[in-house]
Design a protein around this motif. Structure first.
Motif, short mmCIF file in Angstrom:
data_model
loop_
_atom_site.label_atom_id
_atom_site.label_comp_id
_atom_site.label_asym_id
_atom_site.label_seq_id
_atom_site.Cartn_x
_atom_site.Cartn_y
_atom_site.Cartn_z
N ALA A 4 51.12 40.20 0.06
CA ALA A 4 50.12 41.12 0.62
C ALA A 4 49.88 40.85 2.10
O ALA A 4 49.20 41.63 2.76
CB ALA A 4 48.81 41.00 -0.15
N CYS A 5 50.42 39.75 2.62
CA CYS A 5 50.17 39.34 4.00
C CYS A 5 50.72 40.36 5.00
O CYS A 5 51.80 40.93 4.79
CB CYS A 5 50.80 37.98 4.28
N THR A 6 49.99 40.56 6.09
CA THR A 6 50.43 41.42 7.16
C THR A 6 50.50 40.61 8.46
O THR A 6 49.88 39.55 8.57
CB THR A 6 49.47 42.61 7.36
N ILE A 7 51.26 41.08 9.43
CA ILE A 7 51.43 40.37 10.69
C ILE A 7 50.08 40.19 11.38
O ILE A 7 49.29 41.13 11.48
CB ILE A 7 52.41 41.13 11.61
N ARG A 8 49.83 38.97 11.82
CA ARG A 8 48.61 38.59 12.55
C ARG A 8 47.34 38.67 11.73
O ARG A 8 46.23 38.67 12.27
CB ARG A 8 48.48 39.40 13.84
N CYS A 9 47.45 38.76 10.41
CA CYS A 9 46.27 38.68 9.57
C CYS A 9 45.61 37.32 9.78
O CYS A 9 46.29 36.30 9.81
CB CYS A 9 46.66 38.85 8.10
N ALA A 10 44.29 37.30 9.95
CA ALA A 10 43.58 36.05 10.25
C ALA A 10 42.64 35.62 9.13
O ALA A 10 41.80 34.74 9.32
CB ALA A 10 42.79 36.20 11.55
N ASP A 11 42.78 36.21 7.95
CA ASP A 11 41.86 35.92 6.86
C ASP A 11 41.89 34.45 6.42
O ASP A 11 40.90 33.92 5.93
CB ASP A 11 42.17 36.81 5.65
N CYS A 12 43.04 33.79 6.58
CA CYS A 12 43.18 32.42 6.10
C CYS A 12 43.14 31.39 7.24
O CYS A 12 43.49 30.22 7.04
CB CYS A 12 44.46 32.26 5.30
N CYS A 13 42.75 31.82 8.44
CA CYS A 13 42.82 30.94 9.62
C CYS A 13 41.59 30.05 9.74
O CYS A 13 40.61 30.43 10.40
CB CYS A 13 43.01 31.77 10.88
N THR A 14 41.63 28.89 9.11
CA THR A 14 40.52 27.95 9.18
C THR A 14 40.86 26.83 10.16
O THR A 14 41.97 26.75 10.68
CB THR A 14 40.23 27.33 7.81
N ARG A 15 39.90 25.93 10.38
CA ARG A 15 40.12 24.79 11.27
C ARG A 15 40.80 23.63 10.55
O ARG A 15 40.89 22.53 11.09
CB ARG A 15 38.78 24.32 11.86
N ASN A 16 41.31 23.86 9.34
CA ASN A 16 41.89 22.78 8.53
C ASN A 16 43.41 22.73 8.57
O ASN A 16 44.03 22.01 7.81
CB ASN A 16 41.42 22.91 7.08
N VAL A 17 44.03 23.50 9.48
CA VAL A 17 45.49 23.51 9.60
C VAL A 17 45.98 22.15 10.11
O VAL A 17 45.39 21.56 11.01
CB VAL A 17 45.93 24.63 10.56
#
Length: 214
Positions: free
Chosen positions: A27-40
């Protein structure tokens, strides 16, 4: 092996992973930021690859964003994936890790867009979902994808075996010339964590990875 060669190999590893992941029903799309946390998390090689692509102005902006976030909680791993593989092979216990997705968003997001998207680390490339994370609140990742991602993580760490790993913020701060506590030493591959249930899917990927000339 010099850093330029390591970075070239890293790009090839990214390409091989993208070729595989693009064939999955996601379901991911380019530049989707839904999962962008500070835990990477990432390796020092990936941090170097990012920093080398920034001009002076963007380096200053990146340093400013990261420096303003140093007091906030974030995931700092206690063990690398290859270290984990070694301990599992010996039947040794793994350290407890503390991670909370509620700790906040990635500091490199600008207007809800990744400011380093073309050079984002592997962990960002690996976090994919069959269903919208925005709708469910979490990633729905098939077990085979978890297994494939683990294989790639081991290879990336192996290429950077003389480097370190840690939270994205800490690795980048170190690459930008700031002292960063909490980084841990990388390790070479001594054993691969290959689930027999996914051997048929992993073997072709493994063969392709092994064609990369180091």
């Amino acid at each position: 092996m010099n850093n330029d060669r390591k970075r070239a190999i890293l790009q090839e590893i990214y390409r091989i992973h993208q070729d595989w992941i693009s064939g999955q029903d996601l379901a991911c799309t380019i530049r989707c930021a839904d999962c962008c946390t500070r835990n990477v998390t990432m390796t020092s090689l990936e941090g170097l690859n990012i920093v080398q692509k920034l001009d002076d102005a963007r380096r200053g902006q990146c340093l400013q964003r990261l420096s303003g976030e140093t007091g906030n909680p974030r995931f700092s791993p206690k063990i690398t994936v290859n270290g984990m593989a070694e301990r599992c092979a010996k039947g040794e216990a793994l350290p407890e890790e503390n991670l909370d997705p509620g700790w906040g968003r990635c500091p490199l997001l600008v207007a809800d867009q990744c400011s380093i998207y073309p050079d984002r680390p592997f962990e960002c490339r690996a976090l994919v979902s069959r269903k919208s994370c925005r709708a469910s609140g979490f990633a729905d990742m098939p077990p085979v994808t978890v297994a494939v991602n683990t294989l790639f993580r081991q290879y990336i760490e192996h290429i950077d075996a003389d480097g370190t790993s840690g939270n994205l913020m800490d690795v980048l701060l170190q690459q930008l010339g700031k002292q960063s506590p909490g980084l841990i030493a990388n390790r070479p591959i001594t054993i691969l964590m290959i689930d027999p249930a996914f051997k048929s899917e992993l073997d072709p990927i493994l063969e392709t990875l092994n064609t990369i000339r180091v």
